[in-house]
Design an enzyme around this catalytic site. Structure first.
Site, short mmCIF file in Angstrom:
data_model
loop_
_atom_site.label_atom_id
_atom_site.label_comp_id
_atom_site.label_asym_id
_atom_site.label_seq_id
_atom_site.Cartn_x
_atom_site.Cartn_y
_atom_site.Cartn_z
N ALA A 183 43.81 46.31 45.51
CA ALA A 183 45.17 46.64 45.07
C ALA A 183 45.19 47.28 43.67
CB ALA A 183 46.04 45.39 45.08
N LEU A 184 44.10 47.08 42.90
CA LEU A 184 44.05 47.67 41.55
C LEU A 184 43.30 49.00 41.57
CD1 LEU A 184 43.38 44.50 39.37
CD2 LEU A 184 45.52 45.37 40.34
N PHE A 188 37.83 36.17 38.23
CA PHE A 188 37.10 34.96 37.81
C PHE A 188 37.47 34.63 36.36
CE2 PHE A 188 33.42 36.01 40.97
CZ PHE A 188 34.22 35.61 42.03
N LYS A 206 34.94 35.79 57.28
CA LYS A 206 34.73 37.03 58.05
C LYS A 206 33.38 37.04 58.76
CE LYS A 206 37.30 39.36 54.35
NZ LYS A 206 36.89 38.76 53.08
N ASN A 227 39.09 46.58 58.00
CA ASN A 227 38.54 47.94 57.92
C ASN A 227 38.57 48.66 59.26
OD1 ASN A 227 37.75 47.82 55.06
ND2 ASN A 227 36.31 46.26 55.75
N TYR A 257 29.64 37.14 51.42
CA TYR A 257 29.77 36.92 49.98
C TYR A 257 28.75 35.87 49.47
CZ TYR A 257 34.35 39.23 50.55
OH TYR A 257 35.36 40.10 50.86
N GLN A 306 42.75 43.82 57.54
CA GLN A 306 42.57 43.79 56.08
C GLN A 306 41.89 45.10 55.67
OE1 GLN A 306 39.71 41.42 53.13
NE2 GLN A 306 41.02 39.99 54.21
N ASP A 329 40.50 33.98 50.37
CA ASP A 329 39.82 34.96 51.21
C ASP A 329 38.33 34.94 50.92
OD1 ASP A 329 40.20 37.46 53.01
OD2 ASP A 329 38.84 38.10 51.42
N LYS A 349 41.56 39.19 43.23
CA LYS A 349 40.32 38.51 42.82
C LYS A 349 40.22 38.52 41.30
CE LYS A 349 36.14 38.78 41.05
NZ LYS A 349 35.61 39.59 39.93
N TYR A 378 43.42 44.86 50.24
CA TYR A 378 42.45 44.57 49.17
C TYR A 378 42.33 45.83 48.32
CZ TYR A 378 38.55 46.91 51.75
OH TYR A 378 37.75 47.81 52.39
N GLU A 410 47.77 35.37 35.43
CA GLU A 410 48.62 36.58 35.40
C GLU A 410 48.95 37.03 36.83
OE1 GLU A 410 47.28 40.02 33.00
OE2 GLU A 410 48.05 41.28 34.62
N HIS A 468 34.64 41.64 59.86
CA HIS A 468 34.63 42.19 58.49
C HIS A 468 34.62 43.71 58.50
CE1 HIS A 468 33.11 41.17 54.17
NE2 HIS A 468 33.86 42.25 54.16
P1 NAP Z 1 41.04 43.15 42.87
O1 NAP Z 1 41.94 42.02 43.06
O2 NAP Z 1 41.55 44.54 43.04
O3 NAP Z 1 40.38 43.00 41.42
C1 NAP Z 1 39.40 43.92 41.00
C2 NAP Z 1 38.87 43.52 39.64
O4 NAP Z 1 39.91 43.61 38.69
C3 NAP Z 1 38.39 42.08 39.62
O5 NAP Z 1 36.99 42.07 39.70
C4 NAP Z 1 38.92 41.47 38.34
O6 NAP Z 1 37.89 41.25 37.39
C5 NAP Z 1 39.89 42.51 37.81
N1 NAP Z 1 41.25 41.95 37.74
C6 NAP Z 1 41.83 41.03 38.56
N2 NAP Z 1 43.09 40.76 38.20
C7 NAP Z 1 43.34 41.56 37.12
C8 NAP Z 1 44.45 41.76 36.29
N3 NAP Z 1 45.60 41.08 36.48
N4 NAP Z 1 44.36 42.66 35.27
C9 NAP Z 1 43.22 43.36 35.08
N5 NAP Z 1 42.11 43.20 35.83
C10 NAP Z 1 42.17 42.32 36.84
O7 NAP Z 1 39.74 42.97 43.72
P2 NAP Z 1 39.44 43.52 45.16
O8 NAP Z 1 38.31 44.43 45.11
O9 NAP Z 1 40.69 43.92 45.85
O10 NAP Z 1 39.05 42.23 45.86
C11 NAP Z 1 40.03 41.26 46.22
C12 NAP Z 1 39.51 40.51 47.38
O11 NAP Z 1 39.67 41.29 48.56
C13 NAP Z 1 38.00 40.26 47.33
O12 NAP Z 1 37.67 39.20 46.47
C14 NAP Z 1 37.76 39.98 48.77
O13 NAP Z 1 38.16 38.65 49.06
C15 NAP Z 1 38.65 40.98 49.47
N6 NAP Z 1 37.95 42.22 49.83
C16 NAP Z 1 37.73 42.46 51.15
C17 NAP Z 1 37.05 43.58 51.55
C18 NAP Z 1 36.84 43.83 53.00
O14 NAP Z 1 36.00 44.70 53.36
N7 NAP Z 1 37.53 43.16 53.87
C19 NAP Z 1 36.58 44.49 50.60
C20 NAP Z 1 36.84 44.24 49.25
C21 NAP Z 1 37.54 43.11 48.88
P3 NAP Z 1 37.75 39.80 36.63
O15 NAP Z 1 37.13 38.87 37.61
O16 NAP Z 1 36.84 40.15 35.49
O17 NAP Z 1 39.13 39.39 36.21
#
Ligand code: NAP
Length: 303
Positions: free
Chosen positions: A218-219, A272, A84, A167, A55, A190, A50, A270, A216, A279, A117
């Site tokens: 999810a955490l 890095f 997007k 959104n 970005y 999304q 994604d 997401k 997105y 995991e 987006h």
């Molecule tokens: P996420 O997957 O909820 O992860 C959030 C943060 O948690 C990451 O920065 C990561 O940091 C950490 N993390 C990831 N896996 C983990 C784990 N197993 N245990 C503990 N910490 C963990 O991120 P998100 O905000 O939802 O973004 C996911 C993707 O959704 C984005 O990259 C993007 O592609 C998309 N997104 C889309 C929109 C939109 O407006 N459409 C908005 C936000 C996001 P580390 O890198 O340090 O591991």
């Protein structure tokens, strides 16, 4: 592992892998990080990537995909790549311009999914956020139905396989779905989705229209001070999630992602950090009971 078995069918006949690798990046993180981590993600088994024009790392994301194709790890058709349309390109005549810039960045001929987006339109400029002299973002009104027609043309031109939105609330989805002469329905919406914001009404609506909800956040919500009250609870610290994690011998993050996979179907992850990228792939190794899903749905706070 057969990744084709972990896909959901879209309303236009294409399929989408249910676990996606997110590439959103803070500006402080070097671009080399996204190149390396996307290669690791593909090696580990992620097939849905994604990305987004905004970005500003599509070049590195494309480089990682092309490297893995050249190495024989994957073929182009094994990868489901999303990007997007950014908000400064909502005017219909600019939609293809933005897409072509993305394709140029990726050095690829097509993307699998192109989504709007955000529903908010910003005055066009070469800046991500066009602002006035006082630093205020200059929004503008664009008829999103006309934007959608331009998205449909990108699909007809073979530059994208599927088109969708991000959104969007129910009202905006209905505006597109009820558009006279609609050629293609959005395949997905999304949105932020997690146990504190389970989006149950939007999810039901999307399901009723054969639109896949892609989760997105999810955490839990991102917590930038400018728009999030810092006193709101942190999902990963939730005691219910914590005790469930102990019970399943998993981390709270995996419980949250598994909840999304079982309720929503498609979830983005997401990271890095190599061990967390690995995991996140383990989410397929266990299943929550329907009783536990009910408990997690009970955490909803609509925030
Ligand atoms: P996420 O997957 O909820 O992860 C959030 C943060 O948690 C990451 O920065 C990561 O940091 C950490 N993390 C990831 N896996 C983990 C784990 N197993 N245990 C503990 N910490 C963990 O991120 P998100 O905000 O939802 O973004 C996911 C993707 O959704 C984005 O990259 C993007 O592609 C998309 N997104 C889309 C929109 C939109 O407006 N459409 C908005 C936000 C996001 P580390 O890198 O340090 O591991």
């Amino acid at each position: 592992m057969n990744f084709k078995q972990q896909c959901v069918g879209l309303n236009d006949g294409h399929i989408m892998p249910i676990l996606g690798y997110g590439t959103a990046q803070n500006p402080e993180v070097p671009k080399s990080k996204i190149l390396e981590s996307t290669k690791i993600a593909i090696d580990i088994g992620f097939r849905h990537i994604d990305s987004a024009y905004v970005y500003q790392n599509e070049k590195e994301t494309g480089q990682a995909i092309r490297r893995k194709i050249a190495d024989g790890v994957v073929k182009r058709e094994d990868i489901f790549l999303t990007t997007k349309l950014w908000s400064t390109f909502h005017r219909p005549e600019l939609v293809k311009v933005c897409l072509q810039r993305s394709l140029e960045n990726f050095q690829l001929d097509y993307v699998d999914l192109y989504i709007i987006h955000l529903p908010m339109s910003i005055k066009p400029s070469e800046k991500t956020y066009t602002k006035n002299e006082n630093g205020k973002i200059l929004f503008e009104t664009v008829d999103l139905c006309a934007t959608w027609e331009a998205m449909e043309k990108c699909k007809d031109a073979g530059l994208v396989k599927s088109i969708g939105v991000s959104n969007f609330n129910r009202r905006l989805l209905e505006m597109i779905l009820n558009k006279p002469g609609l050629k293609y329905k959005p395949v997905c919406n999304q949105v932020e989705c997690h146990p504190y914001l389970n989006q149950s009404k939007l999810l039901d609506f999307c399901k009723s229209k054969d639109i896949v909800l892609v989760a997105y956040g999810a955490l839990g919500s991102q917590r930038p001070k400018i728009w999030v009250d810092q006193n709101t609870s942190i999902l990963l610290d939730d005691p219910v999630l914590g005790s469930m994690a102990k019970k399943y011998k998993q981390t709270p993050a995996l419980i949250a992602r598994c909840f999304q996979l079982q309720c929503v179907v498609v979830v983005l992850a997401k990271s890095f950090t190599e061990n967390r990228i690995k995991e996140n792939m383990q989410v397929f190794e266990f299943q929550l009971t329907s009783e536990n899903i009910k408990v997690l749905n009970g955490l909803n706070k609509n925030i």
